[in-house]
Design an enzyme around this catalytic site. Structure first.
Site, PDB file in Angstrom:
ATOM      1  CD1 TRP A 244       1.297  -4.531   6.068  1.00  0.00           C
ATOM      2  CD2 TRP A 244       0.516  -6.723   6.219  1.00  0.00           C
ATOM      3  NE1 TRP A 244       0.951  -5.110   4.711  1.00  0.00           N
ATOM      4  CE2 TRP A 244       0.242  -6.478   4.725  1.00  0.00           C
ATOM      5  CE3 TRP A 244       0.157  -7.982   6.538  1.00  0.00           C
ATOM      6  CZ2 TRP A 244      -0.125  -7.128   3.868  1.00  0.00           C
ATOM      7  CZ3 TRP A 244      -0.595  -8.751   5.721  1.00  0.00           C
ATOM      8  CH2 TRP A 244      -0.433  -8.414   4.453  1.00  0.00           C
ATOM      9  CG  ASP A 245       5.329  -4.103   4.278  1.00  0.00           C
ATOM     10  OD1 ASP A 245       4.123  -3.867   4.609  1.00  0.00           O
ATOM     11  OD2 ASP A 245       5.668  -3.760   3.357  1.00  0.00           O
TER      12      ASP A 245
ATOM     13  CE1 TYR B  29       3.786   3.987   1.312  1.00  0.00           C
ATOM     14  CE2 TYR B  29       5.228   2.305   0.436  1.00  0.00           C
ATOM     15  CZ  TYR B  29       4.036   2.746   0.557  1.00  0.00           C
ATOM     16  OH  TYR B  29       3.077   2.283  -0.423  1.00  0.00           O
ATOM     17  CD  GLN B  30       6.427   8.907   6.225  1.00  0.00           C
ATOM     18  OE1 GLN B  30       5.585   8.287   5.554  1.00  0.00           O
ATOM     19  NE2 GLN B  30       5.631   9.940   6.947  1.00  0.00           N
TER      20      GLN B  30
ATOM     21  CD  GLU C 249      -2.992  -1.115   1.130  1.00  0.00           C
ATOM     22  OE1 GLU C 249      -2.366  -0.197   0.492  1.00  0.00           O
ATOM     23  OE2 GLU C 249      -2.284  -0.860   2.511  1.00  0.00           O
TER      24      GLU C 249
ATOM     25  CE  LYS D 269      -1.629  -1.868  -3.511  1.00  0.00           C
ATOM     26  NZ  LYS D 269      -1.294  -0.621  -2.516  1.00  0.00           N
ATOM     27  CD  GLN D 270      -1.646  -5.968  -0.861  1.00  0.00           C
ATOM     28  OE1 GLN D 270      -2.015  -4.816  -1.225  1.00  0.00           O
ATOM     29  NE2 GLN D 270      -0.636  -6.213  -0.015  1.00  0.00           N
TER      30      GLN D 270
HETATM   31  C1  BGC Z   1       0.614  -2.491   0.311  1.00  0.00           C
HETATM   32  C2  BGC Z   1       0.536  -2.807   1.525  1.00  0.00           C
HETATM   33  C3  BGC Z   1       2.063  -2.725   2.310  1.00  0.00           C
HETATM   34  C4  BGC Z   1       2.630  -1.182   1.847  1.00  0.00           C
HETATM   35  C5  BGC Z   1       4.085  -1.005   2.078  1.00  0.00           C
HETATM   36  C6  BGC Z   1       1.149  -1.150  -0.085  1.00  0.00           C
HETATM   37  O1  BGC Z   1       1.135  -0.815  -1.398  1.00  0.00           O
HETATM   38  O2  BGC Z   1      -0.773  -2.798  -0.511  1.00  0.00           O
HETATM   39  O3  BGC Z   1       0.262  -3.923   1.944  1.00  0.00           O
HETATM   40  O4  BGC Z   1       2.221  -2.668   3.491  1.00  0.00           O
HETATM   41  O5  BGC Z   1       2.699  -1.173   0.379  1.00  0.00           O
HETATM   42  O6  BGC Z   1       4.806  -2.062   1.526  1.00  0.00           O
END
Ligand code: BGC
Length: 646
Positions: A210-211, A204-205, A352, A467-468
């Site tokens: 949004w985290d 994720y660089q 997602e 997923k969440q």
């Molecule tokens: C999650 C996202 C989150 C991202 C970075 C993804 O797997 O579904 O909600 O922002 O990971 O943590």
């Protein structure tokens, strides 16, 4: 071995090795700088040159993409032992001193290393700064540096620590997460993001999601509000990338990136996962359809304002972000004439797995919230700070008619309501028509452990498996939903949620604590706080490596305590608590900053204690259950729950 990355001097790394021999012998001791850094996304350095003198050794590197200089300087001291031989090995990207040293039980050898890292982002002459830092470190010596480091950490723990009495495991797991959230956050600057995988991994660089606002920031907001301000100012400083993204996709205003880079530009590739059977890349739409990060940032700004009362921030930075986001949302929405309402179509919500959905409840409620805040900021700014208002309006070319449009959209935006019969909110249009199954049943259909469950043809896509947390995440953010509504949605969505993201267990813990599912909240707390301790999250999905420390989950650990078990919410001018404790816990205590006042809060199963610091400027109104208390500077209140309606 003892080592630390100094929290007092962020450019300094110190380590000490002591080698003791049980009998006399000669050991090989190699010390130096190894510049052969492995990069997940390909070679990071254009050049990397070892440099050295008698006094220092160093590595001068330049990155390929932005031509940033990175200078590493080190020096070391060897004490004890008898040096029998010394060689200097200087090869491509390596500069190593090799010693043969005679040691004995009476003569251990100690190696102390001082290393400094500076980049051209930090200073004009990184090499000089690194050398000065090393020189200073050498002068002060190991113990003084360690004391300074510890002193700085003590001040941070003083405000950040959360104590759990009665359950040493929960205590340790929680502190691990608080610590990770702290070290992942560039608290000292407003120009760097919190990487979604912290400092431990390049996945994720190192960029913001949004985290950052939803999961990492709240802990700082209530413990070190100036750090929360930095986090939000970072979004101001990356507005240009968000504007460009909106423009490129044909919208106006600011569309914040799903994975936000140096200037706010979108780093999320269009092809994120791949089909593990065919090897073909999958065109995911995280970058262009997952729009909720923009209103989420506005949500965080409002929370910041409510907790600190810092209107100056809004005037200086917040207003521009808020107006640009409102603009974007208006340009992104569709007005359906036949229904006389605005809809937001073709999005992904937090879940997602389901891309290309219409009217995701989470997204629509967040958008309405952002628009309504935009309107009130606009009105107040115009009235109270007219010259600043004109400056920002002129800068972004804001027209009064645009604000009328936002108001119109706010009033007519479609919000999926709880069903009058069963109180459940549909996650997005048509969700209930999808196959009703559970993650456990779905898992049986898996052919390859790495296959991606989501869009366009993963096993979850045509089902209600999320997923969440999505609807539940929405309910945590907006207390407008009554408990019976939250309970109905919890009961419905929980069995259908896979928790395939580390962001999910905490959301369920917070909701569970609120609706009285206390032991369930505890189970989710344990799940959420051990993601990195037990390494339970998947490190790879759809052929893409996504491992590392899950900093959002780390930040959310604090939220599970304060928003979950302590049940804290902000209302107009008061702090509300609805405390509950799981069976095993005897007492929980933490520190809180609220509008310039510092409080300590602790609660047991019988009562809650709130103490205000002597130095507080004001008294704070606190509501515990239906009991409202005013806590003046230096005073404290104990509220026995007794027959209080909590
Ligand atoms: C999650 C996202 C989150 C991202 C970075 C993804 O797997 O579904 O909600 O922002 O990971 O943590």
């Amino acid at each position: 071995v003892e080592r630390f990355a100094s929290y007092d001097d962020l450019h300094l790394l110190v380590q000490k090795y002591i080698v003791r021999g049980e009998e006399p012998r000669t050991i090989e001791l190699h010390t130096g700088i190894d510049g052969r850094v492995w990069s997940l996304n390909g070679e990071h350095f254009r050049a990397c040159k070892p440099v050295g003198s008698e006094e220092y050794l160093g590595m001068e590197c330049r990155t390929g993409e932005f031509d940033i200089s990175i200078d590493v300087m080190g020096s070391y001291v060897i004490e004890g032992g008898t040096i029998e031989d010394h060689r200097l090995r200087c090869e491509d990207r390596e500069m190593i001193h090799e010693y043969s040293i005679r040691i004995s039980p009476e003569k251990p050898v100690t190696l102390i290393q001082y290393v400094s890292v500076f980049t051209s982002n930090d200073t004009e002459d990184p090499k000089k700064s690194a050398r000065e830092t090393v020189r200073r470190a050498q002068r002060l010596g190991y113990q003084v540096l360690k004391d300074e480091h510890k002193k700085r950490w003590d001040t941070v723990w003083d405000v950040s620590d959360v104590r759990i009495d009665g359950d040493i495991f929960s205590q340790a797991a929680l502190r691990f997460n608080l610590y990770q959230n702290i070290i992942a956050t560039p608290a000292h600057t407003d120009t760097l993001p919190i990487g979604a995988r912290g400092l431990s991994c390049q996945a994720y660089q190192g960029a913001a999601f949004w985290d950052q606002e939803m999961f990492n920031m709240p802990m700082f907001l209530f413990t070190q509000p100036e750090v929360a301000r930095n986090i939000l100012t970072y979004r101001y400083k990356t507005l240009s990338g968000a504007r460009e993204k909106a423009r490129n996709l044909g919208y106006t205003g600011a569309f914040y990136a799903w994975i936000s880079g140096k200037t706010g530009e979108e780093l999320c590739p269009s092809f994120f996962f791949k089909d593990v059977f065919t090897g073909r890349p999958i065109h995911n739409h995280f970058n262009d359809w997952q729009i909720h990060v923009s209103p989420d940032i506005v949500y965080a700004i409002k929370l910041y304002y409510e907790a600190t009362g810092d209107w100056e921030f809004i005037v200086r930075y917040g207003a521009e972000i808020i107006f640009e986001v409102a603009r974007f949302l208006w340009s992104r929405a569709h007005f359906k004439k036949d229904k006389n309402r605005y809809e937001i179509i073709r999005v992904l919500g937090p879940d997602e797995y389901h891309e290309n959905v219409d009217n995701n409840g989470f997204t629509n409620y967040q958008c309405r919230f952002a628009l309504s805040f935009a309107e009130s900021v606009y009105q107040r700014l115009k009235k109270e700070n007219p010259s600043e208002y004109y400056l920002v309006a002129e800068k972004i070319g804001l027209e009064g008619t645009e604000v009328d449009d936002w108001c119109d959209m706010q009033r007519k935006l479609y919000l999926p309501e709880p069903d009058p019969h069963n109180r459940i909110i549909e996650q997005f249009d048509g969700f209930f028509d999808l196959e009703d199954t559970t993650p456990e049943q779905l898992e049986r259909r898996i052919l390859d452990n790495h296959e991606y469950w989501g869009w366009p043809n993963g096993i979850a896509v045509e089902t209600q498996v999320s997923k969440q947390a999505d609807v539940i995440q929405l309910m945590n953010l907006h207390p407008l939903f009554e408990k019976k509504v939250v309970r109905a949605n919890f009961d419905y969505y929980e069995p259908r949620t896979q928790h395939g993201s580390s962001l999910s267990p905490s959301a369920y813990a917070i909701a569970a604590a609120r609706i009285g599912y206390i032991e369930k909240a505890y189970t989710y707390f344990k799940e959420g706080t051990t993601i990195d301790l037990w390494s339970t999250a998947k490190a790879e999905s759809g052929g893409t490596f996504i491992g590392g420390i899950h900093t959002a989950a780390c930040g959310a650990a604090w939220q599970m305590i304060v928003f979950g078990f302590a049940g804290m919410r902000l209302a107009e001018d008061e702090l509300i608590f609805e405390p509950v404790l799981p069976e095993l816990w005897e007492k929980v205590s933490f520190t809180l900053f609220y509008r310039g006042n510092r409080l300590t809060v602790s609660f047991t199963k019988e009562s809650m204690y709130v103490t205000a610091y002597e130095e507080n400027p004001d008294s704070v109104d606190v509501r515990i259950g239906c009991n409202i208390v005013k806590i003046g500077p230096g005073s404290h209140e104990i509220v026995q729950y007794g027959d209080l309606r909590l």
